[in-house]
Design a protein around this motif. Sequence first.
Motif, short mmCIF file in Angstrom:
data_model
loop_
_atom_site.label_atom_id
_atom_site.label_comp_id
_atom_site.label_asym_id
_atom_site.label_seq_id
_atom_site.Cartn_x
_atom_site.Cartn_y
_atom_site.Cartn_z
N PRO A 1 -16.15 -8.44 9.02
CA PRO A 1 -16.56 -8.68 7.62
C PRO A 1 -17.62 -7.67 7.19
N VAL B 1 0.87 5.66 -0.25
CA VAL B 1 0.19 6.95 -0.25
C VAL B 1 1.22 7.97 -0.71
N LEU C 1 -4.43 -9.91 8.24
CA LEU C 1 -5.52 -10.61 8.93
C LEU C 1 -5.01 -11.86 9.65
N SER D 1 -2.18 9.17 7.70
CA SER D 1 -1.59 7.95 8.23
C SER D 1 -2.00 6.79 7.33
N SER D 2 -1.03 6.06 6.83
CA SER D 2 -1.38 4.90 5.99
C SER D 2 -1.14 3.63 6.79
N GLN D 3 -2.09 2.72 6.69
CA GLN D 3 -2.04 1.50 7.48
C GLN D 3 -2.29 0.29 6.59
N ILE D 4 -1.65 -0.81 6.93
CA ILE D 4 -1.92 -2.10 6.28
C ILE D 4 -2.33 -3.07 7.37
N ALA D 5 -3.38 -3.83 7.09
CA ALA D 5 -3.84 -4.84 8.03
C ALA D 5 -3.44 -6.22 7.53
N PHE E 1 0.87 -1.19 0.00
CA PHE E 1 0.00 0.00 0.00
C PHE E 1 0.89 1.22 0.00
N PRO F 1 -11.25 0.80 14.38
CA PRO F 1 -10.16 1.71 14.79
C PRO F 1 -9.74 1.53 16.25
N SER G 1 -13.42 -6.90 4.40
CA SER G 1 -13.62 -6.63 5.81
C SER G 1 -13.11 -5.23 6.12
N THR G 2 -13.48 -4.74 7.28
CA THR G 2 -12.97 -3.46 7.73
C THR G 2 -12.33 -3.65 9.10
N ILE G 3 -11.51 -2.70 9.48
CA ILE G 3 -10.77 -2.78 10.73
C ILE G 3 -11.37 -1.81 11.72
N GLN H 1 -6.23 14.56 11.30
CA GLN H 1 -5.50 13.42 10.79
C GLN H 1 -6.46 12.51 10.05
N ILE H 2 -6.05 12.12 8.85
CA ILE H 2 -6.84 11.21 8.03
C ILE H 2 -6.11 9.87 7.99
N VAL H 3 -6.85 8.81 8.21
CA VAL H 3 -6.25 7.47 8.24
C VAL H 3 -6.78 6.66 7.06
N TYR H 4 -5.88 6.01 6.35
CA TYR H 4 -6.25 5.08 5.26
C TYR H 4 -5.76 3.69 5.64
N ILE H 5 -6.67 2.70 5.56
CA ILE H 5 -6.30 1.33 5.92
C ILE H 5 -6.55 0.41 4.73
N ALA H 6 -5.52 -0.29 4.31
CA ALA H 6 -5.66 -1.27 3.23
C ALA H 6 -5.79 -2.65 3.86
#
Lengths: 242, 314
Positions: free
Chosen positions: B70, A92, B156, B150-154, A90, B81, B77-79, A233-238
């Motif tokens: 899910p 950004v 599972l 903030s960029s995040q990777i989950a 991912f 926060p 699915s979503t995480i 703050q904006i958060v993006y989760i992949a």
Amino acid sequence: MNKYYLAAPILYTLYSILYTLVPTVHAQTLLSPNYKIRMGNFNITSGLKSSASYSLTDTVGQTAAEYFSSTGYHVKAGFQYIYTLYDFSFSVSSLAVTLPTTPNTFSTDSHTLTVSAPGQGYSVSTFETSKLTKSGGSDTIPDTTCDSGPCTETSATVWTTPTNNGFGYNLTGNDISADFISSSYFRPFPDNSLGETPATIMSTTSAGKNRTATVTYKVSPSGSQAAGKYSNQIVYIATPTY
Amino acid sequence: MKKILPILYTLYSILYTFVPSANAQSANFSVSPPVVELLLAPNSTVTQTFIIKNDGADAAYSLSFHKVIPTDDLGHSTIDPAPYSFVNAPVSAKLIGKDSDTLYPFPAGKTEAIQVELSSATVDEAVDQYFALVVSLQNPTDLSGVTKLSSQIAALILTTTTPVPAIPTDITIEDFNPPRVHDSLFPLQISPRLVNNAPVMLRVKGKLELTSPNNKLLETINIDPILVLSDTSRQLPQLSLTTNISPLFSRIGPHSLKLTIQTDGGRTLIESEKVFWFLPLRLMIIITALILIKIAWKIHTFRSLTNADKKAHS
């Protein structure tokens, strides 16, 4: 009378029937620089099971009982689970957004989101930690409700009138949610401080590489908005599909 | 002017080379494996390693655990926060050598191994738990007055804890409804759904078989393994039949469509069979219409001749 004069309307009706009833065939793109076809099944041995309503999760001839007796666990992250073999990435293109706040005037900024999921599909969701808040203070710029509709965290509508004040975002590109019909359609961010659920903005069930979308932020504060720098703050989760 | 131009060009080149780009820092990172399915006996411990790699500029990362929710029947699915609480959970997770929500430097190009210790509690019956290791990448620079991203990777982590090796199964098929009559000239497309009513996830595979009126197997489509979480449904990919069957006129009459769902090991869990008719509907419509045109033309011709005869005799 010419025989074709009678046949013409009947033939036209037949053509209309055919044209209406023939289902639209959408070709599925299986070959593309951005897609890979997932591999097919692996051969898994089968064995005699103990009950009609119970299943042993066995792989390559071993049973769960054998795993439990030796180690107490079985991790399904190996060769037979192809989606575990690839990196899920991912990116950004910018980690900061600068939006000048001129009253009753739109200010915008953009960046891209890129996902590579060679082994499976994915989704990207987003939320804001709070509304745009003045540095050193408590004044906030509200989330947009767009021009009419109103737009919501999961349903974008047109927002082109700067005197309809607020803060929102638009998406264009690959795998974006269908409500982003054009670059004029905006949504507000879900506000995590209010317990709002993150909103999905990109998703697909297809494996692919470099799936890119452009996020455009837009803000228009009201004439009575207190002067100062506003930020949040904006958060993006992949998240990969399972 | 001729002398000034090369000087100006050189100056421009120098400026263009040395003026730093005004672009804000970007984030580009990856995690592997992105999904882990874990089958645990009670009171056992396993360590799972995740590899994260920074493919972008220098950054900082933090780690946390969150609940996986899910969102549809397509595997998305979503995480949540909120940080995940392992209190009274069948499986608890702990970072080895790292702390949650602590920023760690993540230089450009660096690869790190993140170890997670997973421990199962005592359970009386099979139970699932779904959560994720979330890697958050942040700009290490302290930015004030601008909106930070903030960029995040989950990754599972899907677990089943069971006191016995046998896992309960309760799966049903829905939306397996071929039309009663289908046009022979066009592919038959269906998209059934599997519903997992058991308390544990199940990985299944299957096949769809089309059989002719005289019990000849015409076509088989193998369904790739698919994971159905507990108390959820999963849409099978759209299945398209009759694309390779020839000759065309073998597709006439009552046909049978049989969907078989099996475990990963090949045992049949559930089957559903439906009978429907293949008929060349559109071809029949065209032929009927042509016959009607012919008849209408014959009637029209007959009447025209009759009127002409009458006029001639009057």
